[in-house]
Write an enzyme that holds these catalytic residues in place. Structure first.
Site, PDB file in Angstrom:
ATOM      1  N   CYS A   1       0.829  -1.207   0.000  1.00  0.00           N
ATOM      2  CA  CYS A   1       0.000   0.000   0.000  1.00  0.00           C
ATOM      3  C   CYS A   1       0.869   1.265   0.000  1.00  0.00           C
ATOM      4  CB  CYS A   1      -0.984  -0.007   1.157  1.00  0.00           C
ATOM      5  SG  CYS A   1      -2.335   1.199   0.956  1.00  0.00           S
TER       6      CYS A   1
ATOM      7  N   ASP B   1      -3.289   1.249  10.152  1.00  0.00           N
ATOM      8  CA  ASP B   1      -4.455   2.127  10.309  1.00  0.00           C
ATOM      9  C   ASP B   1      -4.878   2.116  11.769  1.00  0.00           C
ATOM     10  OD1 ASP B   1      -4.637   1.297   7.262  1.00  0.00           O
ATOM     11  OD2 ASP B   1      -5.747   3.161   7.570  1.00  0.00           O
TER      12      ASP B   1
HETATM   13  P1  RI2 Z   1       0.403   6.205   6.956  1.00  0.00           P
HETATM   14  C1  RI2 Z   1      -3.484   3.542   4.558  1.00  0.00           C
HETATM   15  O1  RI2 Z   1      -4.861   3.453   4.449  1.00  0.00           O
HETATM   16  C2  RI2 Z   1      -2.783   2.210   4.391  1.00  0.00           C
HETATM   17  O2  RI2 Z   1      -3.508   1.131   4.936  1.00  0.00           O
HETATM   18  C3  RI2 Z   1      -1.510   2.496   5.136  1.00  0.00           C
HETATM   19  O3  RI2 Z   1      -0.798   1.326   5.482  1.00  0.00           O
HETATM   20  C4  RI2 Z   1      -2.056   3.219   6.354  1.00  0.00           C
HETATM   21  O4  RI2 Z   1      -3.103   4.040   5.847  1.00  0.00           O
HETATM   22  C5  RI2 Z   1      -1.065   4.037   7.120  1.00  0.00           C
HETATM   23  O5  RI2 Z   1      -0.602   5.109   6.328  1.00  0.00           O
HETATM   24  P2  RI2 Z   1      -5.710   4.231   3.298  1.00  0.00           P
HETATM   25  O6  RI2 Z   1      -6.091   5.576   3.871  1.00  0.00           O
HETATM   26  O7  RI2 Z   1      -0.297   6.874   8.094  1.00  0.00           O
HETATM   27  O8  RI2 Z   1      -4.889   4.317   2.045  1.00  0.00           O
HETATM   28  O9  RI2 Z   1       1.642   5.460   7.416  1.00  0.00           O
HETATM   29  O10 RI2 Z   1      -6.954   3.397   3.101  1.00  0.00           O
HETATM   30  O11 RI2 Z   1       0.668   7.151   5.816  1.00  0.00           O
END
Ligand code: RI2
Length: 309
Positions: A125, A194
């Site tokens: 991701c 998350d």
């Molecule tokens: P940072 C994201 O969720 C991903 O799951 C990623 O691992 C997590 O947030 C943490 O991201 P989404 O908002 O806070 O893309 O480390 O659904 O940037």
């Protein structure tokens, strides 16, 4: 950005990433307080409560948003005047946002120590915390390769590979189903978070648990890069984390499906703590079993009030 616009941007993934949505929620409440033109404290509180609920409803899984909102509103109930409440909210939001950005930097420094010359890293991701680790190690001159998953259906992996490549990291994009096959070349996995439960279970982008299973099978270490505000007090008494399910059109938009076909689109999954070697936080590297301890240390008795909310 105002509250409605922020909610829209978070819902449509214009703003994504657990840390970014938390900061966006805090900033929206700060702007709300700053631009509030009413004169009545009671009415301000009611309008603020409505704004808070709207923001919290924008994405249900990442506790970062909940913690960012609560950190921003902390103490505002006890303010005697409207001006005092507004000033406190603006100050809290600024503090939360600064410490959130700083935490990502510190996680990068702590995590980079785990990367050595010759390593092959895999990430999933688009996590700014995991990217911070990779980019810090790269800036330190370490020679290593990165595999990054595409991350269907939103393909946030494309954002990850572009950012890493732009900064000179040797990065290779793979489709999600290639993870087990590629794991034989991988030496370390770094993923974001998350939400982390009080038992050390990781809730992260869908597919993380498959990455963890493949890493476990291949005896590859898996590190979770997580600010401590992604630890969830609500899970203390066993509350389950809500896994967001999103629109079917995000899965298939370019093919004709038989009307009888159903689509299931959960966008997060849970990885049990036994698949996690360590959690890299801004206060240091901890074992998944220490999450409860860190939460009680940071929140004190407040944890029992928060866990009941
Ligand atoms: P940072 C994201 O969720 C991903 O799951 C990623 O691992 C997590 O947030 C943490 O991201 P989404 O908002 O806070 O893309 O480390 O659904 O940037």
């Amino acid at each position: 950005m105002d509250v409605d616009r922020t909610v829209e941007a978070i819902k449509t993934m214009e703003i994504h990433g657990a840390g970014r949505i938390a900061r966006a929620g805090a900033s929206a409440l700060s702007d709300f307080a700053e631009n509030y033109t009413g004169k009545d404290l009671g009415k301000f509180r009611a309008d603020l409560a409505e704004a808070k609920e709207k923001i919290l409803g924008s994405r249900p899984t990442a506790v970062s948003l909940w913690n960012g909102v609560h950190a921003t509103l902390k103490g505002s109930d006890a303010c005697a005047t409207l001006d005092e409440a507004k000033a406190l909210i603006i100050k809290n939001a600024k503090q939360f946002n600064e410490s959130s950005v700083n935490a990502v930097k510190i996680i990068g420094e702590i995590g980079a120590k785990r990367i050595q010359d010759g390593d092959v890293v895999l990430t999933h991701c688009n996590s700014s915390a995991a990217i911070s680790v990779i980019e810090t190690a790269h800036r330190q001159g370490k020679k290593f390769k990165v595999y990054a998953t595409e991350t269907r259906p939103w393909r946030q992996g494309v954002v990850t590979v572009n950012e890493l490549a732009k900064n000179g990291v040797d990065v290779t994009l793979i489709v999600d189903s290639a993870v087990r096959s590629v794991m034989k070349y991988v030496t370390k996995v770094f993923v974001g978070a998350d939400t982390v439960t009080s038992h050390g279970t990781l809730v992260n982008k869908i597919g993380t648990s498959q990455v963890a299973l493949a890493a476990n099978e291949a005896r590859v270490q898996l590190y979770v890069c997580s600010e401590t505000y992604k630890f969830s007090p609500m899970t203390l008494f066993g509350d389950l984390v809500t896994i967001e399910e999103r629109d079917h059109a995000e899965v298939i938009w370019d093919a004709k499906l038989d009307p009888a076909v159903k689509i299931f689109n959960p966008v997060f999954d849970s990885t049990p703590s036994k698949y996690i070697d360590a959690i890299i936080t801004e206060i240091g590297m901890i074992s998944p079993g220490s999450v409860y301890h860190v939460m009680t240390q940071q929140l004190g008795d407040e944890i029992f009030r928060l866990s009941g909310e």
